[in-house]
Write a protein that holds these residues in place. Sequence first.
Motif, PDB file in Angstrom:
ATOM      1  N   ALA A 173       0.827  -1.212   0.000  1.00 33.45           N
ATOM      2  CA  ALA A 173       0.000   0.000   0.000  1.00 33.45           C
ATOM      3  C   ALA A 173       0.859   1.259   0.000  1.00 33.45           C
ATOM      4  CB  ALA A 173      -0.927  -0.013   1.215  1.00 33.45           C
ATOM      5  N   LEU A 174       0.380   2.259  -0.711  1.00 26.28           N
ATOM      6  CA  LEU A 174       1.029   3.560  -0.735  1.00 26.28           C
ATOM      7  C   LEU A 174       0.228   4.524   0.142  1.00 26.28           C
ATOM      8  CD1 LEU A 174       2.929   5.734  -1.910  1.00 26.28           C
ATOM      9  CD2 LEU A 174       1.425   5.839  -3.899  1.00 26.28           C
ATOM     10  N   ALA A 175       0.933   5.169   1.090  1.00 25.66           N
ATOM     11  CA  ALA A 175       0.301   6.171   1.952  1.00 25.66           C
ATOM     12  C   ALA A 175       0.913   7.531   1.657  1.00 25.66           C
ATOM     13  CB  ALA A 175       0.512   5.817   3.424  1.00 25.66           C
ATOM     14  N   ILE A 176       0.061   8.545   1.550  1.00 28.76           N
ATOM     15  CA  ILE A 176       0.573   9.911   1.387  1.00 28.76           C
ATOM     16  C   ILE A 176       0.724  10.523   2.773  1.00 28.76           C
ATOM     17  CG2 ILE A 176       0.235  12.172   0.349  1.00 28.76           C
ATOM     18  CD1 ILE A 176       0.588   9.844  -1.655  1.00 28.76           C
ATOM     19  N   GLN A 190      -5.708  11.179  -8.586  1.00 26.31           N
ATOM     20  CA  GLN A 190      -6.451  10.533  -9.674  1.00 26.31           C
ATOM     21  C   GLN A 190      -5.656   9.418 -10.338  1.00 26.31           C
ATOM     22  OE1 GLN A 190      -7.722  13.494 -12.503  1.00 26.31           O
ATOM     23  NE2 GLN A 190      -9.751  13.570 -11.567  1.00 26.31           N
ATOM     24  N   ASP A 191      -4.337   9.616 -10.451  1.00 22.76           N
ATOM     25  CA  ASP A 191      -3.537   8.686 -11.250  1.00 22.76           C
ATOM     26  C   ASP A 191      -2.767   7.680 -10.398  1.00 22.76           C
ATOM     27  OD1 ASP A 191      -4.219  10.531 -13.285  1.00 22.76           O
ATOM     28  OD2 ASP A 191      -2.501  11.756 -12.653  1.00 22.76           O
ATOM     29  N   MET A 192      -2.462   8.060  -9.172  1.00 27.77           N
ATOM     30  CA  MET A 192      -1.594   7.221  -8.354  1.00 27.77           C
ATOM     31  C   MET A 192      -2.408   6.197  -7.569  1.00 27.77           C
ATOM     32  SD  MET A 192       1.613   7.916  -8.565  1.00 27.77           S
ATOM     33  CE  MET A 192       2.772   9.209  -9.063  1.00 27.77           C
ATOM     34  N   PRO A 193      -1.864   5.004  -7.434  1.00 23.26           N
ATOM     35  CA  PRO A 193      -2.584   3.965  -6.697  1.00 23.26           C
ATOM     36  C   PRO A 193      -2.465   4.142  -5.183  1.00 23.26           C
ATOM     37  CG  PRO A 193      -0.495   3.116  -7.476  1.00 23.26           C
ATOM     38  CD  PRO A 193      -0.587   4.523  -7.988  1.00 23.26           C
ATOM     39  N   VAL A 194      -2.939   5.285  -4.693  1.00 23.69           N
ATOM     40  CA  VAL A 194      -2.838   5.601  -3.267  1.00 23.69           C
ATOM     41  C   VAL A 194      -3.921   4.849  -2.497  1.00 23.69           C
ATOM     42  CG1 VAL A 194      -3.035   7.472  -1.578  1.00 23.69           C
ATOM     43  CG2 VAL A 194      -1.886   7.876  -3.760  1.00 23.69           C
ATOM     44  N   ARG A 195      -3.562   4.320  -1.314  1.00 23.35           N
ATOM     45  CA  ARG A 195      -4.560   3.626  -0.493  1.00 23.35           C
ATOM     46  C   ARG A 195      -4.881   4.366   0.804  1.00 23.35           C
ATOM     47  NH1 ARG A 195      -3.338  -2.181  -1.228  1.00 23.35           N
ATOM     48  NH2 ARG A 195      -3.666  -2.523   0.989  1.00 23.35           N
ATOM     49  N   ILE A 196      -3.910   5.189   1.253  1.00 24.08           N
ATOM     50  CA  ILE A 196      -4.030   5.807   2.581  1.00 24.08           C
ATOM     51  C   ILE A 196      -3.590   7.263   2.480  1.00 24.08           C
ATOM     52  CG2 ILE A 196      -3.100   5.756   4.957  1.00 24.08           C
ATOM     53  CD1 ILE A 196      -2.331   2.735   4.302  1.00 24.08           C
ATOM     54  N   GLY A 224     -10.945  12.072   1.305  1.00 27.15           N
ATOM     55  CA  GLY A 224     -10.256  10.786   1.283  1.00 27.15           C
ATOM     56  C   GLY A 224     -11.234   9.627   1.223  1.00 27.15           C
ATOM     57  N   GLN A 225     -12.271   9.721   2.035  1.00 26.58           N
ATOM     58  CA  GLN A 225     -13.237   8.622   2.068  1.00 26.58           C
ATOM     59  C   GLN A 225     -14.040   8.544   0.776  1.00 26.58           C
ATOM     60  OE1 GLN A 225     -14.979   9.404   5.955  1.00 26.58           O
ATOM     61  NE2 GLN A 225     -13.820   7.696   6.801  1.00 26.58           N
ATOM     62  N   ASP A 230      -8.188   5.081   3.007  1.00 25.02           N
ATOM     63  CA  ASP A 230      -8.155   5.091   4.463  1.00 25.02           C
ATOM     64  C   ASP A 230      -7.541   6.413   4.908  1.00 25.02           C
ATOM     65  OD1 ASP A 230      -9.246   2.606   4.752  1.00 25.02           O
ATOM     66  OD2 ASP A 230      -7.342   1.561   4.972  1.00 25.02           O
ATOM     67  N   VAL A 231      -8.121   7.020   5.932  1.00 24.01           N
ATOM     68  CA  VAL A 231      -7.611   8.303   6.408  1.00 24.01           C
ATOM     69  C   VAL A 231      -7.062   8.136   7.823  1.00 24.01           C
ATOM     70  CG1 VAL A 231      -8.171  10.714   6.910  1.00 24.01           C
ATOM     71  CG2 VAL A 231      -9.286   9.543   4.990  1.00 24.01           C
ATOM     72  N   VAL A 232      -5.809   8.521   7.992  1.00 24.26           N
ATOM     73  CA  VAL A 232      -5.170   8.517   9.307  1.00 24.26           C
ATOM     74  C   VAL A 232      -4.944   9.969   9.706  1.00 24.26           C
ATOM     75  CG1 VAL A 232      -3.152   7.786  10.657  1.00 24.26           C
ATOM     76  CG2 VAL A 232      -3.917   6.390   8.709  1.00 24.26           C
TER      77      VAL A 232
END
Length: 296
Positions: A173-176, A190-196, A224-225, A230-232
Amino acid sequence: EAKSRGKNQFVVYEGALGQTRLQRLELVESLRASVGAGDLRLVYQPVVHALSGRITGVEALARWRSNGVDVSPDVFIKVAEESGLVVALGDVVLDIAARDCAELVAASGGDLNIAVNISAKQLREPDFVQKVEETQARMAGASLVLEITERDMVGDDAVSTEVMTSIADLGVALAIDDFGVGFSSIGYLQDMPVRIIKADGSFSDGIDRDERACALLCSITMMGQALGLDVVVEGIERPEQLEHLREHVHAPYAQGYLMYRPMALDAVVEALRENRTRVAAEAVGQRPPSGTSSMT
Ligand code: C2E
Ligand code: MG
Ligand code: MG
Ligand code: MG
């Protein structure tokens, strides 16, 4: 940046963090020696489910001692990035996290996220995806998460969508990280496979005191939702902030000194065990989590 200091025969350069050029060179050499010897430590800070207090993951944070003095990560990570040492440092961090994984997973009962912070320079190394794959293979029972700051996602040095997609295809998973303070376009979502996304701690400061701060954090969380992420929320230090997070922001995950500080492996293993037992007992008792006393 370089300033001549009067009749002083040395030319003193002041870096962003106020060290002279000589001090910086010494830091680089000392860090190079430590990284070469694998002489870094990791501490782990849990991430919790905001409503139940259940630990869902841990974030690995690097620690470095130079000549008997702890150097702040804000300083040595910057030095590592500027000197290119961050690639070797990142390898050491991935290795220690993989080594610690079995013990963390055993204590958590499985299903644990293990997050590691990654610099853009590492992502541009041709063998990075392979390193990630090898690390993940060593992490049975855990899910590897790579945290990348929002700043690193955009701009001239932006990481490539291709690399990020390859990593996501591995199931990593990729988290920003530090979301919302990168002064950036959020179009990459929009383009990046971000999960968190991890909302920067600065947004939590006033959530219980200032309606505008609360509105900002609510908006980040809703966005995010809506994107299925997922939002931390980082930087939760006071019980009132956690209460607001639960009641008004509805962010699912939280991290901060109130719940857990970053801890050495032994201590985090103990915290994982305690958390697992307590959350299981609370679930059986159907007791709604109240306040924070049960979380600290
Ligand atoms: P980050 O990834 O955003 O990590 C969160 C930082 O906030 C950590 O600081 C953590 O100790 C601190 N923190 C956690 N909870 C609270 C809280 O409630 N209040 C406050 N005020 N602070 C809190 P730390 O460990 O000093 O790390 C600073 C930054 O250094 C990290 O920010 C990350 O960007 C970078 N870093 C640390 N380890 C590594 C690493 O292994 N590799 C890379 N590339 N960067 C790293
Ligand atoms: Mg982080
Ligand atoms: Mg962060
Ligand atoms: Mg940060």
